[in-house]
Design a protein around this motif. Structure first.
Motif, PDB file in Angstrom:
ATOM      1  N   SER A 209       1.029  -1.277   0.020  1.00  0.00           N
ATOM      2  CA  SER A 209       0.060  -0.081  -0.256  1.00  0.00           C
ATOM      3  C   SER A 209       0.929   0.498  -0.054  1.00  0.00           C
ATOM      4  N   LEU A 210       1.835   0.687   0.696  1.00  0.00           N
ATOM      5  CA  LEU A 210       3.136   2.345   0.310  1.00  0.00           C
ATOM      6  C   LEU A 210       4.463   1.715   0.837  1.00  0.00           C
ATOM      7  N   VAL A 211       4.811   2.108  -1.030  1.00  0.00           N
ATOM      8  CA  VAL A 211       6.387   1.946  -0.612  1.00  0.00           C
ATOM      9  C   VAL A 211       7.232   3.156   0.143  1.00  0.00           C
ATOM     10  N   VAL A 212       8.351   3.412   0.976  1.00  0.00           N
ATOM     11  CA  VAL A 212       9.455   3.957   1.149  1.00  0.00           C
ATOM     12  C   VAL A 212      10.359   3.425   0.574  1.00  0.00           C
ATOM     13  N   ASP A 213      11.058   4.378  -0.643  1.00  0.00           N
ATOM     14  CA  ASP A 213      13.159   4.269  -0.908  1.00  0.00           C
ATOM     15  C   ASP A 213      13.376   4.437  -0.298  1.00  0.00           C
ATOM     16  N   GLY A 214      13.342   6.153   0.719  1.00  0.00           N
ATOM     17  CA  GLY A 214      13.807   6.570   0.499  1.00  0.00           C
ATOM     18  C   GLY A 214      13.737   6.665   2.505  1.00  0.00           C
ATOM     19  N   LEU A 215      13.863   5.306   3.776  1.00  0.00           N
ATOM     20  CA  LEU A 215      13.561   5.963   4.972  1.00  0.00           C
ATOM     21  C   LEU A 215      14.941   7.467   5.273  1.00  0.00           C
ATOM     22  N   LYS A 216      13.714   8.175   6.054  1.00  0.00           N
ATOM     23  CA  LYS A 216      14.984   9.113   6.310  1.00  0.00           C
ATOM     24  C   LYS A 216      15.562   8.898   8.095  1.00  0.00           C
ATOM     25  N   GLY A 217      15.197   8.170   8.818  1.00  0.00           N
ATOM     26  CA  GLY A 217      15.567   7.855   9.406  1.00  0.00           C
ATOM     27  C   GLY A 217      16.929   7.415  10.473  1.00  0.00           C
ATOM     28  N   GLU A 218      17.991   8.144  10.584  1.00  0.00           N
ATOM     29  CA  GLU A 218      19.738   7.770  11.011  1.00  0.00           C
ATOM     30  C   GLU A 218      19.967   6.600  11.511  1.00  0.00           C
ATOM     31  N   ASP A 219      19.476   5.696  12.194  1.00  0.00           N
ATOM     32  CA  ASP A 219      19.392   4.915  12.785  1.00  0.00           C
ATOM     33  C   ASP A 219      19.106   3.021  11.553  1.00  0.00           C
ATOM     34  N   LEU A 220      20.145   2.226  11.446  1.00  0.00           N
ATOM     35  CA  LEU A 220      19.223   0.985  10.902  1.00  0.00           C
ATOM     36  C   LEU A 220      19.082  -0.254  11.919  1.00  0.00           C
ATOM     37  N   HIS A 221      18.622  -0.019  12.991  1.00  0.00           N
ATOM     38  CA  HIS A 221      18.790  -1.066  13.773  1.00  0.00           C
ATOM     39  C   HIS A 221      18.162  -0.453  15.073  1.00  0.00           C
ATOM     40  N   GLY A 222      17.281  -1.314  15.357  1.00  0.00           N
ATOM     41  CA  GLY A 222      16.798  -0.740  17.156  1.00  0.00           C
ATOM     42  C   GLY A 222      15.139  -1.244  17.272  1.00  0.00           C
ATOM     43  N   ALA A 223      14.796  -1.123  18.250  1.00  0.00           N
ATOM     44  CA  ALA A 223      13.320  -1.756  18.795  1.00  0.00           C
ATOM     45  C   ALA A 223      11.647  -1.320  17.790  1.00  0.00           C
ATOM     46  N   VAL A 224      11.011  -2.116  18.060  1.00  0.00           N
ATOM     47  CA  VAL A 224       9.705  -1.457  17.823  1.00  0.00           C
ATOM     48  C   VAL A 224       8.582  -1.718  18.442  1.00  0.00           C
ATOM     49  N   GLY A 225       7.772  -0.595  18.596  1.00  0.00           N
ATOM     50  CA  GLY A 225       6.817  -0.446  19.085  1.00  0.00           C
ATOM     51  C   GLY A 225       5.568   0.475  19.003  1.00  0.00           C
ATOM     52  N   LEU A 226       4.646  -0.408  19.379  1.00  0.00           N
ATOM     53  CA  LEU A 226       2.828   0.232  18.634  1.00  0.00           C
ATOM     54  C   LEU A 226       2.645   1.316  19.250  1.00  0.00           C
ATOM     55  N   TRP A 227       2.210   2.452  18.457  1.00  0.00           N
ATOM     56  CA  TRP A 227       1.638   3.640  18.509  1.00  0.00           C
ATOM     57  C   TRP A 227       0.025   4.030  18.198  1.00  0.00           C
ATOM     58  N   SER A 228       0.058   5.064  18.939  1.00  0.00           N
ATOM     59  CA  SER A 228      -1.396   5.262  18.407  1.00  0.00           C
ATOM     60  C   SER A 228      -1.376   7.228  19.226  1.00  0.00           C
ATOM     61  N   PHE A 229      -2.345   7.844  19.434  1.00  0.00           N
ATOM     62  CA  PHE A 229      -2.740   9.052  19.537  1.00  0.00           C
ATOM     63  C   PHE A 229      -3.843   8.928  21.072  1.00  0.00           C
ATOM     64  N   SER A 230      -3.927  10.172  21.511  1.00  0.00           N
ATOM     65  CA  SER A 230      -4.848  10.016  22.718  1.00  0.00           C
ATOM     66  C   SER A 230      -5.965  10.365  22.259  1.00  0.00           C
ATOM     67  N   ASP A 231      -6.579  10.666  23.004  1.00  0.00           N
ATOM     68  CA  ASP A 231      -8.186  10.039  22.480  1.00  0.00           C
ATOM     69  C   ASP A 231      -9.158   9.391  21.762  1.00  0.00           C
TER      70      ASP A 231
END
Length: 176
Positions: free
Chosen positions: A112-134
């Motif tokens: 559904s979405l392809v990102v060929d240029g990830l902007k982050g600095e890191d190539l490794h890290g954790a995974v997180g579950l994310w949402s807004f309040s309300d």
């Protein structure tokens, strides 16, 4: 590969437009100060305005590349339309390799979405579950599968280097 079933229920007052925000972060630093994120906005999926519909799935990289900057500097590159619904389970699969990532929804073999240029600095890290309040975000069947090492060949300064490298890999990670 990161897989999960995600559902969202907003808790704002009836009649208030709120498209919802729920997703999965990856390459998260231990202090959560930097991360990359694919998120869903199910309330945008059925909007009458096509431009709003095109903001149904999005990518951001915190803290430097939020949605506003990405939309302004690279219109339509880091977001797309997808068929989503509130209070409905959505199967999510994220595949990350080096500086590229793909978001797949509901078992589709086409991203559904392809990102060929990830902007982050890191190539490794954790995974997180994310949402807004309300809103109430629900996650089920979360599965993280490490990248499978594969045989690779790389030309570096004219020399052929062979080895088993993990994806994503740097030359230093290769076992010769």
């Amino acid at each position: 590969m990161i897989e999960a079933d995600i559902a969202l229920k907003t808790t704002v007052q009836p009649g208030v437009r709120y498209p919802g925000f729920v997703g999965i972060a990856f390459r998260v630093r231990p202090d959560s100060s930097h991360y990359e994120l694919f998120y869903l906005r199910p309330g945008n999926s059925a909007a009458l305005d096509q431009a709003m519909r095109n903001h149904s799935v999005q990518y951001v990289s915190a803290p430097d590349f939020g949605w506003y900057r990405l939309r302004r500097e690279w219109p339509w590159v880091y977001e797309s339309h997808a068929e989503l619904a509130m209070e409905t389970w959505t199967k999510v699969r994220i595949e990350v390799a080096g500086r590229a990532a793909k978001l797949y929804l509901n078992g589709s073999d086409k991203p559904s979405l392809v990102v060929d240029g990830l902007k982050g600095e890191d190539l490794h890290g954790a995974v997180g579950l994310w949402s807004f309040s309300d809103e109430e975000a629900y996650f089920s069947n979360v599965r993280i599968t490490p990248a499978v090492p594969q045989e690779s060949e790389k030309r570096i300064r004219g020399s052929l280097v062979r080895g088993r490298c993990a994806i994503p890999a740097t030359l230093a990670e290769c076992k010769r």
